[in-house]
Design a protein around this motif. Structure first.
Motif, PDB file in Angstrom:
ATOM      1  N   LEU A   1       0.831  -1.194   0.000  1.00 18.34           N
ATOM      2  CA  LEU A   1       0.000   0.000   0.000  1.00 18.34           C
ATOM      3  C   LEU A   1       0.872   1.252   0.000  1.00 18.34           C
ATOM      4  N   LEU A   2       0.583   2.170  -0.895  1.00 17.95           N
ATOM      5  CA  LEU A   2       1.272   3.461  -1.050  1.00 17.95           C
ATOM      6  C   LEU A   2       2.665   3.337  -1.656  1.00 17.95           C
ATOM      7  N   LEU A   3       3.303   2.171  -1.546  1.00 17.68           N
ATOM      8  CA  LEU A   3       4.671   2.010  -2.042  1.00 17.68           C
ATOM      9  C   LEU A   3       4.739   1.322  -3.388  1.00 17.68           C
ATOM     10  N   GLY A   4       3.652   0.690  -3.798  1.00 20.62           N
ATOM     11  CA  GLY A   4       3.647   0.001  -5.080  1.00 20.62           C
ATOM     12  C   GLY A   4       4.267  -1.379  -4.995  1.00 20.62           C
TER      13      GLY A   4
END
Length: 294
Positions: A168-171
């Motif tokens: 999540l959010l970091l790819g």
């Protein structure tokens, strides 16, 4: 008749072949018990601080003379947690990395790595206790399963470095990157509190790498019998699925290694449909590629 939620949970969790739920359960039970002791002391139902007693005698001491008074600590220290956040994060790491490990290898190899890292790490930690400069630390005893987790995370990253996870959010990030970040963060925080513990953690990370590298060369440390090592011509990979386990060997010649385009297609397929969407051949190709990755 519809099966109850508790019965379904029990079947899916504790009747599986994975040892991970049992390890996590012991850690949670001990955490609850020692904090229950602390609560009873706070409400004056107990005069003796059983919380402090339990933490002291279940932790692995840096002093060898103190260890001789509590030899059981070599077994109990990886199950002892005093902080809720650390317990939660370590359980998540164990569940996450442990299941990836079991996707490729088997239960025996997982237990060997986890137990050997726990015992070997304890021996190294006690040995480092004889070095005076390492005794100048905030914490002179060791607890939690950090040592075993270090070996597990490093082994998984060595086993499948190109295996990618969507965060999540970091790819999408490769296991090699995740493992490197994890080891660096744990090394810093563990080393700040306990110098000998930090050095031992780093040693266990190397032990995880060594275990997988030796396995890839055909030397399975988990099959030690009477001082002799069981050898195989090639590493056998076992993928656990819901219906059955699929066994396959990586016998492909180096000239038959998949090209980068084929690997990228497989990784894209994992990103879309997950690891379970791969065919047996694609799993074999992915593992062979990761084994020869440098």
């Amino acid at each position: 008749m519809k099966e109850s939620v508790l019965k379904t949970f029990w079947r899916d969790t504790y009747q599986s072949k994975s040892p991970i739920p049992f390890i996590i359960s012991v850690q949670v039970v001990i955490f609850v018990l020692i904090h229950l002791f602390d609560l009873l002391k706070e409400v004056n139902l107990l005069k003796l601080s059983l919380y402090d007693y339990a933490v002291d005698y279940l932790s692995l001491p840096l002093s060898f003379s103190q260890f001789l008074k509590q030899p059981w600590s070599i077994v109990t220290y990886p199950f002892l947690y005093t902080g809720l956040l650390q317990l939660v994060f370590d359980c998540l790491w164990l569940y996450w990395m442990g299941n990836i490990f079991l996707n490729f290898l088997n239960r025996r190899q997982f237990l060997f790595l986890y137990i050997s890292a726990t015992l070997l790490g304890a021996c190294i930690y006690l040995g480092l206790g004889f070095i005076p400069m390492l005794q100048n630390s905030v914490q002179l005893s060791f607890r939690t399963s950090t040592l075993a987790l270090g070996a597990l995370v490093a082994s998984v990253a060595t086993l499948a470095p190109r295996y990618e996870v969507r965060l999540l959010l970091l790819g999408t990030i490769s296991l090699k990157t995740i493992a490197l970040v994890y080891v660096c963060i744990e090394l810093v925080f563990t080393g700040l509190m306990n110098k000998a513990g930090g050095a031992t953690f780093l040693a266990m990370a190397f032990w995880g790498v060594l275990f997988i590298r030796s396995l890839q060369q055909g030397n399975d440390f988990s099959k030690l019998k009477l001082g002799r090592l069981t050898k195989k011509s090639k590493m056998k990979v076992v993928h656990q699925s819901k219906n059955a386990s699929v066994n396959y060997n990586s016998y492909r010649h180096i000239s038959d290694l998949p090209n980068q385009e084929e690997i990228d297609e497989i990784l894209d397929k994992i990103s879309i449909g997950g690891y379970e969407s791969l065919t047996s051949r694609e799993k074999e190709v992915l593992f062979k590629a990761s084994k020869d990755d440098t």
